[in-house]
Design a protein around this motif. Structure first.
Motif, PDB file in Angstrom:
ATOM      1  N   GLU A  77       0.824  -1.204   0.000  1.00 21.22           N
ATOM      2  CA  GLU A  77       0.000   0.000   0.000  1.00 21.22           C
ATOM      3  C   GLU A  77       0.861   1.258   0.000  1.00 21.22           C
ATOM      4  OE1 GLU A  77      -3.214   0.199   2.786  1.00 21.22           O
ATOM      5  OE2 GLU A  77      -3.616  -1.951   2.648  1.00 21.22           O
ATOM      6  N   ILE A 111       4.444  -5.416  -8.924  1.00 23.67           N
ATOM      7  CA  ILE A 111       4.213  -3.964  -9.008  1.00 23.67           C
ATOM      8  C   ILE A 111       4.737  -3.410 -10.335  1.00 23.67           C
ATOM      9  CG2 ILE A 111       4.835  -1.724  -8.012  1.00 23.67           C
ATOM     10  CD1 ILE A 111       2.759  -3.249  -6.377  1.00 23.67           C
ATOM     11  N   ASN A 135       2.413  -3.521 -13.369  1.00 19.47           N
ATOM     12  CA  ASN A 135       1.157  -2.782 -13.311  1.00 19.47           C
ATOM     13  C   ASN A 135       1.447  -1.304 -13.059  1.00 19.47           C
ATOM     14  OD1 ASN A 135      -1.352  -1.633 -12.621  1.00 19.47           O
ATOM     15  ND2 ASN A 135      -2.101  -3.554 -11.744  1.00 19.47           N
ATOM     16  N   ARG A 168      -0.854   0.675 -10.667  1.00 21.05           N
ATOM     17  CA  ARG A 168      -0.662   0.308  -9.257  1.00 21.05           C
ATOM     18  C   ARG A 168       0.660   0.853  -8.725  1.00 21.05           C
ATOM     19  NH1 ARG A 168      -0.785  -5.852  -6.730  1.00 21.05           N
ATOM     20  NH2 ARG A 168      -0.948  -5.202  -4.542  1.00 21.05           N
ATOM     21  N   LYS A 209       0.201   4.530  -7.956  1.00 20.55           N
ATOM     22  CA  LYS A 209      -0.613   4.698  -6.751  1.00 20.55           C
ATOM     23  C   LYS A 209       0.216   4.414  -5.498  1.00 20.55           C
ATOM     24  CE  LYS A 209      -5.104   3.363  -4.765  1.00 20.55           C
ATOM     25  NZ  LYS A 209      -4.650   3.070  -3.395  1.00 20.55           N
TER      26      LYS A 209
END
Length: 306
Positions: A252, A270, A273, A276, A279
């Motif tokens: 996260e 990770i 993507n 992602r 983020k």
């Protein structure tokens, strides 16, 4: 009649060292916004003759004294420090209290038991818990980063996986071993920098910062420096509630791993993507802000007031 020197009612004396390895001047500046304080930077000679230095500074007349001095230079100054009322100690290396390879193992608790400070401010949650078990009033304050060697730059992240820091030290033996493996398995670049600006520029080139604080039981400042520079932190999981104490959340706001294979799998996940990844990076940058030296100083102020 001999005049008595005035008392420094409700005033704090901060003792630090000249040419500190990592300056925390921003933390001291933050403290001064909350508490009336005098900051004195001591030379190695002044620390060597600490009883004389404390007398000359009139340390006994201050309401509180915060000592931010290298343990290796003050551990034999017990008698002088014990005489200070309302003594506080800020210590970034107390994690070595339980490190088998450290020559300081067990010596921190012995020292604090002798000088009997009001509080010992340490940089690891587990470190604080261990000292509390020894009857020492330990208080957890995470390490932080300086605004002078961090911050985002508009540069290309051309180093996929990287690490900046020392490895040639007995205390970092486990770090060196896993970093060697990361070199071969992840093509991790191991680097050293010589100036704060070079450090900042290099961090801004790293996509995934591979951290290996194995055996240290706490997170070193470079983890938060890397996050503040936009790296995705890939950090060895310390356990003992350390992550929860800091607010680190796997996948996260960082990547946490227990072994190299897990780190490799999560980085691949990770990396594949982009949405992602972006983020996670944004969450990491926002999260890192609470670890600035300024905020660290405000937390120290609260510890001194309570």
């Amino acid at each position: 009649m001999k005049k008595t020197a005035p008392e420094h009612h409700n005033r704090l004396l901060i003792l630090s060292i000249e040419q500190r390895s990592i300056a925390i001047t921003e933390a001291f500046d933050a403290i001064k916004t909350q508490i009336d304080a005098d900051i004195v930077y001591l030379t190695k000679r002044q620390i060597r003759f600490l009883p004389w230095t404390l007398a000359k500074l009139g340390a006994k007349r201050y309401h509180q004294v915060l000592v931010d001095l290298p343990f290796k230079r003050i551990h034999k100054k017990r008698r002088a420090l014990k005489k200070i009322k309302r003594l506080y100690v800020y210590e970034e290396d107390a994690c070595q209290e339980t490190m088998p390879a450290s020559k300081w193992r067990g010596k921190f608790s012995n020292f604090y038991q002798h000088i009997a400070p009001e509080k010992v401010l340490v940089t690891g949650s587990a470190t604080a818990d261990n000292l509390k078990k020894e009857g020492i009033p330990a208080f957890f304050i995470p390490k932080g980063y300086s605004s002078h060697n961090t911050g985002l730059l508009n540069t290309k992240r051309d180093i996929d996986v990287g690490f900046i820091g020392r490895v040639n030290n007995d205390a970092y033996k486990n770090r060196a071993e896993i970093l060697r493996d990361a070199q071969s398995e992840l093509e991790c670049e191991i680097m050293r920098t010589s100036t704060p600006e070079e450090y900042r520029r290099t961090l801004n080139r790293i996509r995934f910062f591979f951290s290996a604080d194995i055996g240290l039981n706490e997170y070193m400042a470079k983890n938060f420096e890397a996050m503040a520079c936009g790296c995705i932190l890939v950090a060895y999981r310390q356990g003992n509630n350390e992550e929860a104490s800091l607010g680190l959340k796997d996948m996260e706001n960082c990547i946490l791993y227990n072994n190299l294979e897990e780190a490799k799998q999560k980085i691949t996940e990770i990396r594949s993507n982009p949405e992602r990844e972006n983020k996670l990076r944004d969450e990491s940058i926002n999260f890192s802000r609470k670890f600035s030296h300024w905020n660290m100083g405000l937390t120290i102020s609260e510890a001194l007031k309570s």
